[in-house]
Scaffold this motif. Structure first.
Motif, short mmCIF file in Angstrom:
data_model
loop_
_atom_site.label_atom_id
_atom_site.label_comp_id
_atom_site.label_asym_id
_atom_site.label_seq_id
_atom_site.Cartn_x
_atom_site.Cartn_y
_atom_site.Cartn_z
N GLU A 71 0.87 -1.30 -0.11
CA GLU A 71 0.02 -0.15 0.08
C GLU A 71 1.01 1.16 -0.07
O GLU A 71 0.55 2.14 -0.51
CB GLU A 71 -0.92 0.09 1.32
N GLU A 74 1.12 4.33 -3.19
CA GLU A 74 0.18 5.48 -2.71
C GLU A 74 -0.24 6.52 -3.65
O GLU A 74 -1.22 6.47 -3.49
CB GLU A 74 1.26 6.21 -1.66
N VAL A 116 -8.69 13.21 -0.77
CA VAL A 116 -8.97 13.71 0.83
C VAL A 116 -10.22 13.21 1.50
O VAL A 116 -10.24 12.44 2.35
CB VAL A 116 -8.80 15.22 1.12
N ASP A 117 -11.12 13.93 0.92
CA ASP A 117 -12.41 13.86 1.46
C ASP A 117 -13.66 14.08 0.47
O ASP A 117 -13.39 14.51 -0.36
CB ASP A 117 -12.68 14.67 2.67
N TRP A 168 -17.87 15.64 0.61
CA TRP A 168 -19.03 16.29 1.18
C TRP A 168 -20.20 16.20 0.34
O TRP A 168 -20.08 16.47 -1.06
CB TRP A 168 -18.76 17.62 1.64
N VAL A 195 -18.03 23.99 3.16
CA VAL A 195 -17.86 23.02 2.05
C VAL A 195 -19.41 22.74 1.99
O VAL A 195 -20.14 22.45 2.66
CB VAL A 195 -17.02 22.06 2.47
N ARG A 216 -21.41 11.77 9.49
CA ARG A 216 -20.48 11.17 8.80
C ARG A 216 -20.56 9.54 8.83
O ARG A 216 -20.83 9.06 9.87
CB ARG A 216 -18.95 11.40 9.74
N HIS A 262 -18.85 5.65 7.23
CA HIS A 262 -17.52 5.28 6.58
C HIS A 262 -17.58 3.79 6.20
O HIS A 262 -18.62 3.13 6.68
CB HIS A 262 -16.61 5.01 8.06
N PRO A 311 -16.01 0.50 5.96
CA PRO A 311 -14.69 -0.14 6.55
C PRO A 311 -14.19 -1.15 5.65
O PRO A 311 -12.94 -1.58 5.99
CB PRO A 311 -15.54 -0.94 7.82
N HIS A 356 -12.62 1.71 2.88
CA HIS A 356 -12.00 2.76 3.42
C HIS A 356 -12.10 4.01 2.77
O HIS A 356 -11.21 4.88 2.51
CB HIS A 356 -10.41 2.36 3.33
N THR A 404 -19.08 12.99 4.30
CA THR A 404 -19.88 13.74 5.36
C THR A 404 -21.11 14.22 4.65
O THR A 404 -21.10 14.54 3.39
CB THR A 404 -18.83 14.84 5.68
#
Lengths: 390, 243, 353
Positions: B15, B19, B54-55, B57, B126, B138, B140, B142, B145, B149
């Motif tokens: 991993e 990356e 990163v994320d 929304w 945001v 939030r 997730h 599992p 991964h 939000t």
């Protein structure tokens, strides 16, 4: 009993009444037992109201807030560096780990990255606070089940870890050492060798626990098959950390999260257990302490040279934006949702603490268990009151 | 006992080396997530924002709040419930004591804030927002991964929302907390009582218009303390003088 | 004096005689003050030091040299504490409960001989008396649990009652093997039969019953552990769930009485075990009827008591506790059948040899 839901209460009464109709002479009256807020087993001020039928729990309702300190509100009136002093007090047994996700969130918003040396030391301290925290759990689990001796060993050996944390940070319990962009200071001289000695002690402690507690028949009888959490239920309640890994979910943010710690450069393993009972939770944590020792060993060997602080402005103003960073803390997933409007202070900080979710499963989990198991299940879920009440 | 572990050291190493590749893949993952939600919710999805690698929304309408949860759980594998909370976007009427450097109660800032409040337009974060209160949750995955939000705008001063408990039972306590801290009522919540605060407590402490008394009594040292180092820039001079 | 006391044995069954009363009274007072107090202090100190070292700490250090006066210090501490009576408690019963427990404890001492002539009472049904009075403490514990008007106390009291009744049986049945082998209920005679016993014709060390009654000894120790409500059988006072069970509402002197009762009972059961299984005051190599044993007998007995108490407290500080249903299962499904089998085997062997 305002705190107990009316619907539940009615259902309980109805159940009792129907039982009574069937078998009049065996009708018994339920008893409400109030465990806490001052109680030897709640290590803190958790209160659990349990409705009992004999010794069997009909309904359990945790009541908290005796230690609510309003950190989310207080964070809104403190500058970013000041917030770390607050969040230190959330999980007070592994304080350094509390600072890390908040600092990482602020760093993400500011687009700053800590220098490699700072990241490595940060990770080492992060894992050391995990050891300090979970070692105490290993002893505490014994004492909740009636074995007094393990907790003395735990306190004895945890002290060595705390000494090492103190040697670096100056704070035994509340280091407040993490800074946006790095760390406050570098390591003191001779610390690495000393820490290696301490790791040896912790490994010995783990072996002692294996002998004294894990292999004990009574301990196994009291924990195996008790408080079983299926993986899907645990996930839907937001259980995290060793609690969910003990249910066979192979998920560890240190490996899967990819935030600014260097766990991905280490050689380690995520432990899981298929059973999901109290024993599994204990066992997974025991393995994680060992794993953390190995990790710290590697970290100490591999700390790169260089500065421990990136170039950040003296007055920290965080650009407007939102960031959520979560890390795998000793108790489970801890995250900070930081909303910034470009001020000195965060506009809103949502603290997602692990114990709050971990303990929210208890009404579901405790139903139908016996009073002694209430304690062992609560102990195996491993909560810190500060982490629930924030 | 058989210790299970699907991830051995090799996987971790692999991993780490991949990356860069993972980052791109993760982006696709998040885009696909948004696409799946858009498919499931239709008009319910108002806005989305992906920060590559990163994320992510998304903002949904209040009506689609529970549907979004259901879609995320059943279609996107978001089995893990993180947290549920809210944001009050109204700037604090108490000004610099509370959350802003600019003194809203005396000076230009106050007018701005008043204007904002009058027009109902708030400076939001945001994925945008239109109303004062915004729900925030939030979840997730599992296995994959990836987390997401979810936000929803709630109208009115005493807003109401649907409860997530049927989808994620863990939302129970979080909704109780949001209820007492923000005054957001969750429909069909089985046990909407105080969680942290005493049962006779009045007010919603995390609302911005709820004063933090300690700060009203004693000025905030955080701003007073700000002093510039010699030779540093002037951008923050204002605070130093104001004290 | 010894021979006078010995001759009294025959008249004991004739109930109360003034001389007997006087003698017994003197023996009891002198025995309590001169023997039990120092012995108790010694055992207490030994146990505290032992458990401290097991838990890697120093234990009592401040009171007296090497912490030897710790017991006095604790008594002084408890005497200073306020004696709190819960408002809704059943006052009379609440106050009486610790004394009932303590009386049961001290009645137990009476039957244990410390030398060929150094005994308090010598009754032919000695062991029977001991086991009978030991169960009085159940009543005291039930009284404490009920009268405290606390739910923790009630739960603890009921758990204790269930547990003590369940473990009374294996306790008695374990002793039965010894009684069959010795052929008497008289404790002094049991010691004598161990002292004069022979192992396959060899009388070098007598015949301590632990050799032939090892199963009985093990069951006896387990049952004693349960009777003392100590880990692993401390469900009635499980401090992590029901605070301290029936002791929850007790403070000061009354708590001290329970506390003393607990430690004293541990010591006295250890003495009983030492007498029944380890040969009591006798050591091999000497004539059991010699007067020397009246002097060194108590010391020998004390040594054996410390040995057994060490075992009892070793378990106490090593094991976590059983759940209520698990310990009932252990009593009814394991210990009782095992001790019954032991009795049958002992009886058969007794007839055969």
């Amino acid at each position: 009993m305002t705190a107990l839901g009316d619907t539940r209460q009615l259902a309980y009464i109805a159940g009792q009444a129907s039982d009574a109709r069937v078998n009049v002479e065996l009708e018994t009256e339920g008893m409400t037992l109030n465990i806490g807020p001052q109680h030897p087993a709640t290590h803190g001020t958790l209160r659990v109201i349990v409705k009992l039928d004999g010794e069997r729990v009909v309904a359990a309702e945790p009541v908290m807030g005796y230690m609510h300190r309003g950190y989310e509100k207080l964070s809104e009136v403190r500058t970013y560096p000041q917030v770390t002093t607050l969040v230190n007090r959330i999980d007070w047994l592994g304080s350094f780990a509390n600072e890390v996700p908040f600092i990482l969130a602020a760093e993400r918003l500011m687009d700053v990255e800590a220098p490699p040396r700072a990241q490595w030391i940060r990770t080492a301290l992060f894992e050391l606070s995990r050891i300090a925290n979970v070692v105490l759990f290993l002893g505490d689990m014994g004492v909740q089940l009636g074995a007094v001796t393990p907790v003395f060993f735990a306190f004895r050996d945890r002290e060595f870890v705390l000494n090492q944390i103190e040697a670096v940070t100056g704070g035994r319990f509340h280091p407040n050492f993490d800074r946006i962009g790095g760390l406050k200071d570098d390591l003191p001289k001779g610390w690495i060798e000393e820490t290696k000695g301490v790791l040896g002690r912790i490994r010995t402690f783990c072996d002692e626990m294996e002998d004294l507690v894990t292999g004990n028949e009574i301990f196994q009888a009291r924990t195996r098959g008790i408080g079983v959490i299926p993986a899907d239920v645990g996930l839907s309640y937001g259980l995290s950390g060793a609690n969910i890994r003990a249910s066979g979910v192979d998920w560890d943010l240190r490996r899967d999260g990819g935030v600014g710690l260097v766990h991905d450069q280490l050689d380690w393993k995520v432990w899981t257990h298929p059973d999901g009972d109290s024993f599994a939770r204990y066992w997974v944590r025991l393995q994680e302490v060992r794993e953390a020792c190995d990790m710290v060993d590697q970290l100490l060997d591999g700390i790169p040279s260089g500065p421990v602080m990136a170039k950040v402005p003296r007055i920290i103003k965080v650009p407007a934006g939102e960031a959520y960073v979560e890390t795998e803390n000793p108790l489970g997933v801890m995250g900070y949702y930081v909303v910034s409007k470009g001020d000195l202070v965060p506009y809103r900080v949502k603290i997602r603490s692990a114990s709050f979710n971990n303990i929210s499963i208890t009404p579901w989990l405790l139903e139908g268990t016996y009073v002694p198991d209430v304690i062992s299940i609560l102990a195996s879920l491993y909560f810190i009151l500060g982490d629930i009440d924030r | 006992m058989i210790p299970l572990s699907s991830a051995d050291a090799e996987t971790v190493d692999a991993e780490a080396t991949e990356e860069a590749a993972a980052e791109v893949a993760s982006d696709e993952q998040r885009d696909a997530l948004v696409a799946a939600l858009a498919d499931a919710l239709g008009d319910g999805l108002v806005e989305s924002h992906v920060e590559p690698g990163v994320d992510v929304w998304v903002r949904v309408t209040a009506e689609a709040w529970v549907d979004a949860a259901r879609a995320l759980r059943d279609r996107c594998g978001m089995a893990y419930f993180g947290y549920l909370s809210a944001i009050d976007w109204m700037p604090s009427p108490y000004g610099r004591d509370m959350d802003a450097q600019v003194d809203l109660t005396a000076g230009d800032g106050a007018d701005d804030a008043a204007d904002e409040a009058a027009t109902g337009g708030y400076e939001t974060g945001v994925a945008g927002g239109d109303t004062r209160f915004q729900l925030l949750a939030r979840v997730h995955d599992p296995v994959g991964h990836v987390g997401i939000t979810v936000k929803a705008d709630l109208a009115g001063d005493r807003p109401e929302a649907d409860s997530w408990i049927p989808v994620y039972p863990g939302a129970d306590w979080h909704e109780r907390e949001a209820w007492e801290m923000f005054g957001i009522t969750f429909r069909d919540h089985p046990n909407q009582v105080h969680l942290y605060l005493p049962s006779h407590f009045e007010g919603n402490p995390l609302r911005k218009d709820y004063p933090l008394l300690a700060r009203r009594v004693k000025p905030w040292p955080g701003i007073v303390d700000v002093e510039l180092m010699p030779g540093e820039d002037d951008e923050d001079e204002a605070e130093g003088d104001e004290s | 004096m010894g021979s006078v006391m010995g001759s009294m044995t025959d008249t004991l069954t004739l109930a109360v005689e003034l001389a007997w009363w006087q003698q017994t009274g003197i023996r009891a007072v002198v025995g309590l003050l001169a023997v039990l107090l120092p012995a108790g202090t010694l055992v207490y100190l030994f146990l505290f030091k032992m458990m401290s070292f097991m838990q890697s700490r120093l234990g009592p250090m401040e009171a007296g040299p090497y912490g030897s006066l710790q017991l006095l210090a604790e008594v002084g501490k408890f005497l200073q504490k306020e004696d709190i009576l819960p408002r809704k408690a059943d006052r009379v019963v609440f106050k009486a409960a610790p004394f009932v427990v303590l009386i049961s404890t001290f009645l137990l001492v009476l039957v244990i001989p410390a030398g060929p002539d150094a005994w308090f009472i010598d009754v032919d049904t000695g062991i029977f008396l001991a086991l009978a009075v030991s169960s009085i403490s159940v009543i005291g514990i039930l009284m404490a649990g009920w009268a405290s008007s606390s739910k923790y106390s009630l739960l603890g009291g009921l758990r204790a009652a269930g547990q003590l009744v369940a473990y009374e049986l294996p306790l008695v049945l374990a002793v039965m093997g010894v009684v069959i082998q010795a052929g008497t209920l008289n404790v002094q005679d049991i010691v004598m039969s161990q002292a004069n016993g022979e192992i396959f014709g060899w009388g070098g060390i007598g015949n301590p019953f632990i050799l032939t009654q090892f199963v009985g000894f093990a069951i006896f120790l387990v049952a004693v552990q349960a009777e003392l409500t100590q880990p692993p059988f401390d469900m009635p006072v499980a401090e992590s769930e029901i605070v301290t069970g029936y002791l929850t509402e007790y403070t000061g002197l009354r708590f001290l009485l329970f506390f003393i009762g607990e430690f004293a009972t541990a010591g006295i059961f250890a003495a009983l075990a030492a007498t029944l299984f380890l040969g009591g005051w006798y050591v091999p190599g000497l004539d059991p009827t010699s007067d020397l044993f009246n002097v060194i007998g108590p010391a020998i007995l004390l040594g054996k008591v410390i040995l057994v108490a060490f075992l009892i407290f070793w378990f106490r500080f090593t094991y976590p506790r059983f759940r209520e249903d698990q310990l009932q299962q252990l009593a009814w499904k394991v210990l009782i059948p095992l001790s019954l089998a032991n009795i049958v085997l002992t009886g058969v062997l007794k007839v055969v040899f």
